[in-house]
Design a protein around this motif. Sequence first.
Motif, PDB file in Angstrom:
ATOM      1  N   GLY A  51      54.365  50.708  26.433  1.00 33.13           N
ATOM      2  CA  GLY A  51      54.571  52.161  26.790  1.00 33.13           C
ATOM      3  C   GLY A  51      55.751  52.541  27.537  1.00 33.13           C
ATOM      4  N   TYR A  52      56.520  51.436  28.130  1.00 27.90           N
ATOM      5  CA  TYR A  52      57.766  52.126  28.817  1.00 27.90           C
ATOM      6  C   TYR A  52      58.951  52.076  27.841  1.00 27.90           C
ATOM      7  N   ALA A  53      58.885  53.256  27.230  1.00 23.48           N
ATOM      8  CA  ALA A  53      59.542  53.418  26.151  1.00 23.48           C
ATOM      9  C   ALA A  53      59.694  54.824  25.817  1.00 23.48           C
ATOM     10  N   GLU A  54      61.092  55.201  24.940  1.00 21.85           N
ATOM     11  CA  GLU A  54      61.013  56.858  24.643  1.00 21.85           C
ATOM     12  C   GLU A  54      60.272  57.247  23.796  1.00 21.85           C
ATOM     13  N   ARG A  55      59.938  56.049  22.821  1.00 19.22           N
ATOM     14  CA  ARG A  55      58.774  56.386  21.794  1.00 19.22           C
ATOM     15  C   ARG A  55      57.969  55.222  21.842  1.00 19.22           C
ATOM     16  N   ALA A  56      56.681  55.472  21.078  1.00 18.31           N
ATOM     17  CA  ALA A  56      55.641  54.704  21.412  1.00 18.31           C
ATOM     18  C   ALA A  56      54.543  54.708  20.256  1.00 18.31           C
ATOM     19  N   VAL A  57      54.035  53.878  19.648  1.00 20.14           N
ATOM     20  CA  VAL A  57      53.106  53.793  18.451  1.00 20.14           C
ATOM     21  C   VAL A  57      51.749  53.552  19.232  1.00 20.14           C
ATOM     22  N   ALA A  58      50.547  54.498  18.761  1.00 24.04           N
ATOM     23  CA  ALA A  58      49.501  54.507  19.216  1.00 24.04           C
ATOM     24  C   ALA A  58      48.282  54.480  18.173  1.00 24.04           C
ATOM     25  N   ASP A  59      47.221  54.053  18.316  1.00 28.08           N
ATOM     26  CA  ASP A  59      46.016  54.131  17.585  1.00 28.08           C
ATOM     27  C   ASP A  59      45.518  55.493  17.600  1.00 28.08           C
ATOM     28  N   ALA A  60      45.516  56.036  16.448  1.00 31.88           N
ATOM     29  CA  ALA A  60      44.896  57.497  16.209  1.00 31.88           C
ATOM     30  C   ALA A  60      43.368  57.645  16.904  1.00 31.88           C
ATOM     31  N   ASP A  61      42.701  56.529  16.925  1.00 28.00           N
ATOM     32  CA  ASP A  61      41.435  56.679  17.641  1.00 28.00           C
ATOM     33  C   ASP A  61      41.516  56.688  19.104  1.00 28.00           C
ATOM     34  N   GLU A 107      63.531  52.067  16.413  1.00 31.79           N
ATOM     35  CA  GLU A 107      62.551  53.050  16.509  1.00 31.79           C
ATOM     36  C   GLU A 107      61.320  52.635  15.890  1.00 31.79           C
ATOM     37  N   PRO A 108      60.295  52.428  16.233  1.00 34.26           N
ATOM     38  CA  PRO A 108      58.981  52.014  15.906  1.00 34.26           C
ATOM     39  C   PRO A 108      58.393  53.009  14.741  1.00 34.26           C
ATOM     40  N   ALA A 109      57.827  52.628  13.719  1.00 34.70           N
ATOM     41  CA  ALA A 109      57.257  53.292  12.910  1.00 34.70           C
ATOM     42  C   ALA A 109      55.772  53.272  12.845  1.00 34.70           C
ATOM     43  N   PRO A 110      54.902  54.190  12.702  1.00 36.74           N
ATOM     44  CA  PRO A 110      53.488  54.161  12.809  1.00 36.74           C
ATOM     45  C   PRO A 110      53.070  53.740  11.550  1.00 36.74           C
ATOM     46  N   ALA A 111      52.327  52.583  11.698  1.00 35.28           N
ATOM     47  CA  ALA A 111      51.637  51.878  10.322  1.00 35.28           C
ATOM     48  C   ALA A 111      50.351  52.791  10.316  1.00 35.28           C
ATOM     49  N   ARG A 112      49.146  52.274   9.408  1.00 35.60           N
ATOM     50  CA  ARG A 112      48.076  53.054   8.931  1.00 35.60           C
ATOM     51  C   ARG A 112      47.227  53.020  10.017  1.00 35.60           C
ATOM     52  N   GLY A 113      46.694  54.521  10.420  1.00 40.30           N
ATOM     53  CA  GLY A 113      45.737  54.473  11.350  1.00 40.30           C
ATOM     54  C   GLY A 113      46.544  54.825  13.072  1.00 40.30           C
ATOM     55  N   HIS A 114      47.847  54.901  12.698  1.00 39.05           N
ATOM     56  CA  HIS A 114      48.575  54.938  13.805  1.00 39.05           C
ATOM     57  C   HIS A 114      49.432  56.086  13.879  1.00 39.05           C
ATOM     58  N   VAL A 115      49.918  56.605  15.075  1.00 40.40           N
ATOM     59  CA  VAL A 115      50.908  57.973  15.289  1.00 40.40           C
ATOM     60  C   VAL A 115      52.332  57.308  16.231  1.00 40.40           C
ATOM     61  N   LEU A 116      53.141  58.321  16.011  1.00 41.93           N
ATOM     62  CA  LEU A 116      54.240  58.071  16.776  1.00 41.93           C
ATOM     63  C   LEU A 116      54.456  59.083  17.631  1.00 41.93           C
ATOM     64  N   ILE A 117      54.328  58.768  19.074  1.00 41.57           N
ATOM     65  CA  ILE A 117      54.669  59.691  20.138  1.00 41.57           C
ATOM     66  C   ILE A 117      56.204  59.795  20.660  1.00 41.57           C
ATOM     67  N   GLU A 118      56.483  60.672  21.086  1.00 42.65           N
ATOM     68  CA  GLU A 118      57.848  61.116  21.837  1.00 42.65           C
ATOM     69  C   GLU A 118      57.219  61.098  23.095  1.00 42.65           C
ATOM     70  N   VAL A 119      57.412  60.192  24.000  1.00 45.86           N
ATOM     71  CA  VAL A 119      56.923  59.768  25.334  1.00 45.86           C
ATOM     72  C   VAL A 119      57.438  60.793  26.194  1.00 45.86           C
ATOM     73  N   ALA A 120      56.394  61.522  26.708  1.00 45.63           N
ATOM     74  CA  ALA A 120      57.107  62.501  28.158  1.00 45.63           C
ATOM     75  C   ALA A 120      56.941  61.838  29.513  1.00 45.63           C
ATOM     76  N   ALA A 121      55.893  61.088  29.278  1.00 46.26           N
ATOM     77  CA  ALA A 121      55.565  60.390  30.933  1.00 46.26           C
ATOM     78  C   ALA A 121      54.872  58.929  30.538  1.00 46.26           C
ATOM     79  N   VAL A 122      54.909  58.075  31.337  1.00 43.07           N
ATOM     80  CA  VAL A 122      54.334  56.757  31.280  1.00 43.07           C
ATOM     81  C   VAL A 122      53.728  56.417  32.545  1.00 43.07           C
TER      82      VAL A 122
END
Length: 312
Positions: A87-97, A15-30
Amino acid sequence: MVKSREELALAEVAEPAPARGHVLIEVAAVGVGFMDVLARRGEYYDFPGPGAVPGVEVAGLVTAVGAGTSEEWIGQEVLAVLPAFGGYAERAVADADRLFPLAGTGVDAAGAVALGVNAFVADIASHRAGIRAGERVLVLGAGGGIGVLATQTARARGAEVTVVTSSAERGARLRALGAAHVVDRTRSPLDDGDSYDVVVDTVAGPALEQNLHRLRPNGRYLLCGAAGGPPQPEALVALLTDFHRSPTLFAFSLNSVRPEDLQASWQRITAMLRDGSLAPVVDQRSPLTDADAALRRVESGTPFGKVVLLPR
């Protein structure tokens, strides 16, 4: 993940972990886009290649944040644009901005990715080209993910929109989205005598030169994709041939857009959602396990609107 130019493979990863400035998303759609097609072919400039995961747009629930990121994001439903795929995943890390809240928009996760990068492309390109009320706008590849949104965006700005598509059924759907005129390219070509203030082109290919000649004086050509392949180099001679009419060619990629400009675009997009002048168009919803078939559908050019993957 991409196994080869011809195949995707399912894989269990940590499972990915969010680094500084990022968030973890439980993906509902891609969202599944042509960018993913190019990535699998090895034709997208910064895709890492085999072993990497496609997907640049997801929607879902923020479940964790990295250091230096506001905890107010936790529990929010968001759309996220991922600059580095994955993005083709159950969880993904994204930039907060690069997060865009869905609260108050009236769209669900599938609708959010049906907007996704395509809505940003349609809105920002239209904004940069200064589409105005009363102008004539031609949308090429109008049934695709960008095209259905560019049609609506131009109409919302008060333009008279002509669309090019491949069937009467698709033409009827585009009329319902605001197109004033429909050209079915399988029955008859565009009239060479017609001219436009703005051309929105997601196709490019060998027809680019001819379509550049369709611009009126001070016309603007928005090249937003190349689903039909690269044009011939001599196509750009049209800019010099018509030099006296002062044509402008915009080659537009979302990769060049700053996060703050994406946020400004999202404000315009949500305003159009609220007043009913813009609506997401979902072509097909498929489970994440059918990602390979979904990608091949996009590659075939048959979708009307967006193909969406659902991880669960």
